[in-house]
Design a protein around this motif. Sequence first.
Motif, PDB file in Angstrom:
ATOM      1  N   ASN A 166      -3.362  -3.731   0.573  1.00  0.00           N
ATOM      2  CA  ASN A 166      -2.639  -4.890   0.047  1.00  0.00           C
ATOM      3  C   ASN A 166      -1.247  -4.493  -0.447  1.00  0.00           C
ATOM      4  O   ASN A 166      -0.279  -5.242  -0.284  1.00  0.00           O
ATOM      5  CB  ASN A 166      -3.436  -5.528  -1.091  1.00  0.00           C
ATOM      6  N   LYS A 167      -1.146  -3.316  -1.038  1.00  0.00           N
ATOM      7  CA  LYS A 167       0.148  -2.828  -1.506  1.00  0.00           C
ATOM      8  C   LYS A 167       1.096  -2.625  -0.333  1.00  0.00           C
ATOM      9  O   LYS A 167       2.285  -2.995  -0.388  1.00  0.00           O
ATOM     10  CB  LYS A 167      -0.033  -1.516  -2.272  1.00  0.00           C
ATOM     11  N   SER A 227       2.306  -5.976   1.235  1.00  0.00           N
ATOM     12  CA  SER A 227       3.321  -6.614   0.384  1.00  0.00           C
ATOM     13  C   SER A 227       4.679  -5.945   0.584  1.00  0.00           C
ATOM     14  O   SER A 227       5.714  -6.616   0.648  1.00  0.00           O
ATOM     15  CB  SER A 227       2.909  -6.523  -1.088  1.00  0.00           C
ATOM     16  N   ALA A 228       4.671  -4.619   0.700  1.00  0.00           N
ATOM     17  CA  ALA A 228       5.922  -3.881   0.907  1.00  0.00           C
ATOM     18  C   ALA A 228       6.509  -4.186   2.279  1.00  0.00           C
ATOM     19  O   ALA A 228       7.722  -4.332   2.432  1.00  0.00           O
ATOM     20  CB  ALA A 228       5.680  -2.390   0.747  1.00  0.00           C
ATOM     21  N   ALA A 266       6.951  -6.803  -2.526  1.00  0.00           N
ATOM     22  CA  ALA A 266       6.399  -5.889  -3.532  1.00  0.00           C
ATOM     23  C   ALA A 266       7.453  -5.642  -4.606  1.00  0.00           C
ATOM     24  O   ALA A 266       8.596  -5.319  -4.290  1.00  0.00           O
ATOM     25  CB  ALA A 266       5.983  -4.575  -2.887  1.00  0.00           C
ATOM     26  N   TYR A 301       9.490  -3.661  -7.459  1.00  0.00           N
ATOM     27  CA  TYR A 301       9.782  -2.270  -7.781  1.00  0.00           C
ATOM     28  C   TYR A 301      10.440  -2.192  -9.155  1.00  0.00           C
ATOM     29  O   TYR A 301      11.266  -3.036  -9.517  1.00  0.00           O
ATOM     30  CB  TYR A 301      10.710  -1.658  -6.730  1.00  0.00           C
ATOM     31  N   ILE A 342      12.317  -7.114  -5.776  1.00  0.00           N
ATOM     32  CA  ILE A 342      11.778  -6.857  -4.439  1.00  0.00           C
ATOM     33  C   ILE A 342      12.874  -6.237  -3.600  1.00  0.00           C
ATOM     34  O   ILE A 342      14.056  -6.540  -3.762  1.00  0.00           O
ATOM     35  CB  ILE A 342      11.237  -8.145  -3.777  1.00  0.00           C
ATOM     36  N   ARG A 394       3.470 -13.094  -2.507  1.00  0.00           N
ATOM     37  CA  ARG A 394       2.727 -11.839  -2.627  1.00  0.00           C
ATOM     38  C   ARG A 394       1.225 -12.117  -2.703  1.00  0.00           C
ATOM     39  O   ARG A 394       0.421 -11.456  -2.034  1.00  0.00           O
ATOM     40  CB  ARG A 394       3.203 -11.073  -3.859  1.00  0.00           C
TER      41      ARG A 394
END
Length: 320
Positions: free
Chosen positions: A222-223, A226-227, A232, A234, A247, A296
């Motif tokens: 999932n991470k 999203s990236a 995602a 940061y 993001i 997300r």
Amino acid sequence: MMAQNDLVVAGIDVSKDKVDVCIRSLSLRRTFPASAQGRRQLIAWLRKHKAGKAVMEASGGYERDWAKALREAGIEVRIVDPKRVRSFARSAGRLAKNDAIDAEMIAWFAETFDEAKGQVYDAAREKLVQIVHARQGLLDLQTSLQNRGEHAAPEVVQKMQGRLLRQLAREIAGLEAAIAALIKATAHFAELAAIIESVPGLAETTAAGLIAAMPELGQVSNKAISALLGVAPYDDDSGKRRGERQIKGGRRRVRNLFYMACLGAATRHNPMLKAFYQRLLAKGKEKKVALVACMRKLIVILNTLIARGEKWDASRYAVS
């Protein structure tokens, strides 16, 4: 230095007329012409030096024939984001840039970040990507013409713009029909589309865009998904300073498409997402920040549904 998995890696910088290749671990460099003979020469050279993996940047389509030929020859191919390579080069203090240097930096980047596997060539997805991109190009042109039509212009110009807009509408409809037919005729696309379109607020256009641009859906964490989409958050902290999380990166075209789909889902069509969006606004979040959070949340849900082969379950995602 060899890659962590001891696979000899070749970095390839692709341009219209040639490719520059570097096997950094062996201090080897070559240039090959962009032709069928050049591709055969490259494959023979890579085999001679036992290079089992080729890494190249996305280069506006010029990389496609090279990637296809290498895959057919049994060489693993990985396509990487040019922005990540340039950021890596800057972090290493390599500010100079030319084709030979770029090939070396791609190889070095691939050796350092070898977490991603090479992509298996999918002819149907390649075709879908090109049709989806062509449709988006016509939509951009349509929007540009419509914006021009808001300003006063001579009658002959207005008539010309009207003819072009009508033709564009017909061409866009034709491409949309082609996209729908390709998805219906391709079993794994049809399965993905059924899952994506089961989510309230997501329809055919969004499904096609995700299928074309996000082949990793259901296959990565999932991470990571999203990236890849670019939603995602940061950290932006230094010492005692605590900056706002932001993001960065991701795939701009599909993110823009998903943004518009989530806007409708979070404000009208998806009760669960709408409730989540309203809770964030009630906590004082700005609308755009709240919408990115919805993006997300929804891409993670999609990633899970596709990994499990399940459709949207209204009872599971009921408003709480």
